[in-house]
Design an enzyme around this catalytic site. Structure first.
Site, PDB file in Angstrom:
ATOM      1  N   SER A 143     108.860 -32.157  91.692  1.00 10.53           N
ATOM      2  CA  SER A 143     109.701 -32.501  90.537  1.00 10.53           C
ATOM      3  C   SER A 143     109.981 -34.000  90.597  1.00 10.53           C
ATOM      4  O   SER A 143     109.853 -34.616  91.653  1.00 10.53           O
ATOM      5  CB  SER A 143     111.031 -31.742  90.617  1.00 10.53           C
ATOM      6  N   TYR A 157     118.371 -28.790  95.562  1.00 13.29           N
ATOM      7  CA  TYR A 157     117.077 -28.789  94.851  1.00 13.29           C
ATOM      8  C   TYR A 157     116.326 -30.104  95.089  1.00 13.29           C
ATOM      9  O   TYR A 157     115.138 -30.103  95.434  1.00 13.29           O
ATOM     10  CB  TYR A 157     117.338 -28.572  93.358  1.00 13.29           C
TER      11      TYR A 157
HETATM   12  P1  NAP Z   1     110.887 -20.512  85.819  1.00 11.68           P
HETATM   13  O1  NAP Z   1     110.573 -20.570  84.373  1.00 11.68           O
HETATM   14  O2  NAP Z   1     112.258 -20.109  86.253  1.00 11.68           O
HETATM   15  O3  NAP Z   1     109.826 -19.521  86.529  1.00 11.68           O
HETATM   16  C1  NAP Z   1     109.869 -19.364  87.925  1.00 11.68           C
HETATM   17  C2  NAP Z   1     108.718 -18.492  88.373  1.00 11.68           C
HETATM   18  O4  NAP Z   1     108.758 -18.395  89.806  1.00 11.68           O
HETATM   19  C3  NAP Z   1     108.813 -17.057  87.872  1.00 11.68           C
HETATM   20  O5  NAP Z   1     107.493 -16.555  87.724  1.00 11.68           O
HETATM   21  C4  NAP Z   1     109.536 -16.336  89.008  1.00 11.68           C
HETATM   22  O6  NAP Z   1     109.268 -14.942  88.957  1.00 11.68           O
HETATM   23  C5  NAP Z   1     108.889 -17.033  90.205  1.00 11.68           C
HETATM   24  N1  NAP Z   1     109.660 -17.024  91.454  1.00 11.68           N
HETATM   25  C6  NAP Z   1     110.930 -17.414  91.673  1.00 11.68           C
HETATM   26  N2  NAP Z   1     111.252 -17.234  92.970  1.00 11.68           N
HETATM   27  C7  NAP Z   1     110.143 -16.731  93.565  1.00 11.68           C
HETATM   28  C8  NAP Z   1     109.849 -16.337  94.895  1.00 11.68           C
HETATM   29  N3  NAP Z   1     110.759 -16.378  95.890  1.00 11.68           N
HETATM   30  N4  NAP Z   1     108.592 -15.889  95.163  1.00 11.68           N
HETATM   31  C9  NAP Z   1     107.659 -15.793  94.187  1.00 11.68           C
HETATM   32  N5  NAP Z   1     107.893 -16.166  92.927  1.00 11.68           N
HETATM   33  C10 NAP Z   1     109.126 -16.611  92.613  1.00 11.68           C
HETATM   34  O7  NAP Z   1     110.604 -21.888  86.538  1.00 11.68           O
HETATM   35  P2  NAP Z   1     109.810 -23.185  86.013  1.00 11.68           P
HETATM   36  O8  NAP Z   1     110.749 -23.976  85.213  1.00 11.68           O
HETATM   37  O9  NAP Z   1     108.496 -22.789  85.454  1.00 11.68           O
HETATM   38  O10 NAP Z   1     109.601 -23.970  87.411  1.00 11.68           O
HETATM   39  C11 NAP Z   1     108.416 -23.789  88.168  1.00 11.68           C
HETATM   40  C12 NAP Z   1     108.303 -24.916  89.181  1.00 11.68           C
HETATM   41  O11 NAP Z   1     108.328 -26.164  88.493  1.00 11.68           O
HETATM   42  C13 NAP Z   1     109.433 -24.951  90.194  1.00 11.68           C
HETATM   43  O12 NAP Z   1     108.928 -25.328  91.452  1.00 11.68           O
HETATM   44  C14 NAP Z   1     110.350 -26.046  89.662  1.00 11.68           C
HETATM   45  O13 NAP Z   1     111.089 -26.664  90.675  1.00 11.68           O
HETATM   46  C15 NAP Z   1     109.333 -26.991  89.055  1.00 11.68           C
HETATM   47  N6  NAP Z   1     109.877 -27.874  88.017  1.00 11.68           N
HETATM   48  C16 NAP Z   1     110.315 -27.374  86.823  1.00 11.68           C
HETATM   49  C17 NAP Z   1     110.800 -28.255  85.867  1.00 11.68           C
HETATM   50  C18 NAP Z   1     111.254 -27.784  84.505  1.00 11.68           C
HETATM   51  O14 NAP Z   1     111.712 -28.603  83.716  1.00 11.68           O
HETATM   52  N7  NAP Z   1     111.108 -26.520  84.158  1.00 11.68           N
HETATM   53  C19 NAP Z   1     110.867 -29.626  86.131  1.00 11.68           C
HETATM   54  C20 NAP Z   1     110.445 -30.098  87.372  1.00 11.68           C
HETATM   55  C21 NAP Z   1     109.928 -29.204  88.306  1.00 11.68           C
HETATM   56  P3  NAP Z   1     110.171 -13.861  89.764  1.00 11.68           P
HETATM   57  O15 NAP Z   1     111.606 -14.242  89.533  1.00 11.68           O
HETATM   58  O16 NAP Z   1     109.787 -12.527  89.236  1.00 11.68           O
HETATM   59  O17 NAP Z   1     109.764 -14.006  91.208  1.00 11.68           O
END
Ligand code: NAP
Length: 259
Positions: A143, A157
């Site tokens: 991130s 985080y």
């Molecule tokens: P999201 O929409 O909340 O989706 C998270 C995904 O991870 C879901 O498929 C969830 O499914 C799975 N997950 C959560 N905990 C898990 C675990 N312990 N084991 C296996 N799967 C797990 O999240 P996102 O926004 O797409 O973020 C994804 C990544 O991008 C993260 O690493 C986040 O830090 C990074 N990121 C996101 C943003 C943003 O703006 N969205 C910005 C910077 C970085 P289940 O709950 O069913 O396991």
């Protein structure tokens, strides 16, 4: 150019929604076979089904990145279903928001377990199989928050996301002798279910702070990950790509307003 991805075997953790699902979609569009991993199997199956309906090759498996045995099962399943393993996209992450003074020790541990230890466990499980590939790729989703910026409520985080880069820099050295590269994509604010849950106000404010005047899409992140996964990116390791519409660039609000 970039023709090397057809039939590559790919694991994407946290791929039932959000950025992980975007990565899975982009990789299947490029001809890869993708294993969609999440803790909630029915959601992983729904994502795999959606990708299959669109003509991609994807299947689902339940896996918690905080569990060593789950990650070993996931790696074995990819080899059994796809005939090998070429790419790990270690994407699963959580971002609960709690100011430091209210943060409990358990909240800290949960974020570290998923975001940081999850990278270790998924990488460790996949390495024996990636070594059998003619080239292996590990792509972490980090991130901008932590490595570059800060945001109240995200000390745990930010620390976990910076920690991923420390992990990457040593892992890439250890695996270079196998021809395996380790790199990271650093998303800015990206339109995902997780981000939408932070509320309309948050999304509008964040979009306004981006020079390109929009939040990122999951496909923006998938495209960067796909590039790092190609054979053509084989001389890049231990590096980061920031995909944030220029969000970290303006030195002040005034600079942004003047542009
Ligand atoms: P999201 O929409 O909340 O989706 C998270 C995904 O991870 C879901 O498929 C969830 O499914 C799975 N997950 C959560 N905990 C898990 C675990 N312990 N084991 C296996 N799967 C797990 O999240 P996102 O926004 O797409 O973020 C994804 C990544 O991008 C993260 O690493 C986040 O830090 C990074 N990121 C996101 C943003 C943003 O703006 N969205 C910005 C910077 C970085 P289940 O709950 O069913 O396991």
């Amino acid at each position: 150019m970039f023709t090397s991805m057809k039939n590559r075997s790919v694991i994407v953790t946290g791929a039932s929604k959000g950025i992980g699902k975007g990565i899975a979609k982009v990789f299947t569009t490029a001809g890869c076979k993708v294993l969609v991993v999440a803790r909630t199997l029915r959601n992983a199956e729904a994502a795999a089904e959606e990708i299959s309906q669109a003509g991609g090759q994807a299947s689902a498996i339940m896996g918690d990145v905080t569990s060593e045995s789950d990650m070993e099962n996931v790696a074995t399943a990819a080899v059994e279903r796809h005939g090998g393993l070429d790419v790990l996209c270690a994407n699963a992450g959580i971002y609960p928001q709690t100011k430091l003074e209210e943060m409990t020790s358990d909240e800290w541990d949960d974020v570290m377990a998923t975001n940081l230890k999850g990278n270790f466990l998924s990488t460790k499980a996949c390495i024996p199989h990636l070594k059998n590939s003619d080239y292996g790729r590990i792509i972490l989703t980090s991130s901008i928050t932590g490595p570059v910026t800060g945001y109240p409520g995200w000390t745990h985080y930010g620390a976990s996301k910076s920690g991923q880069l420390g992990f990457m820099r040593t892992a890439c050295m250890e695996f270079a002798k196998y021809g395996i590269t380790v790199n990271a994509v650093l998303p800015g604010n990206t339109l995902t279910e997780g981000l939408i849950a932070l509320g309309e106000d948050y999304m509008e404010t964040m979009a306004a702070s981006v020079p390109l005047k929009r939040l990122g899409t999951v496909e923006d992140m998938g495209n960067a990950a796909l590039f790092l996964a190609t054979k053509e990116a084989g001389y890049i390791t231990g590096q980061t790509i920031i995909v944030d519409g220029g969000q970290i660039v303006p030195e002040s609000l005034e600079a942004l307003a003047e542009a």
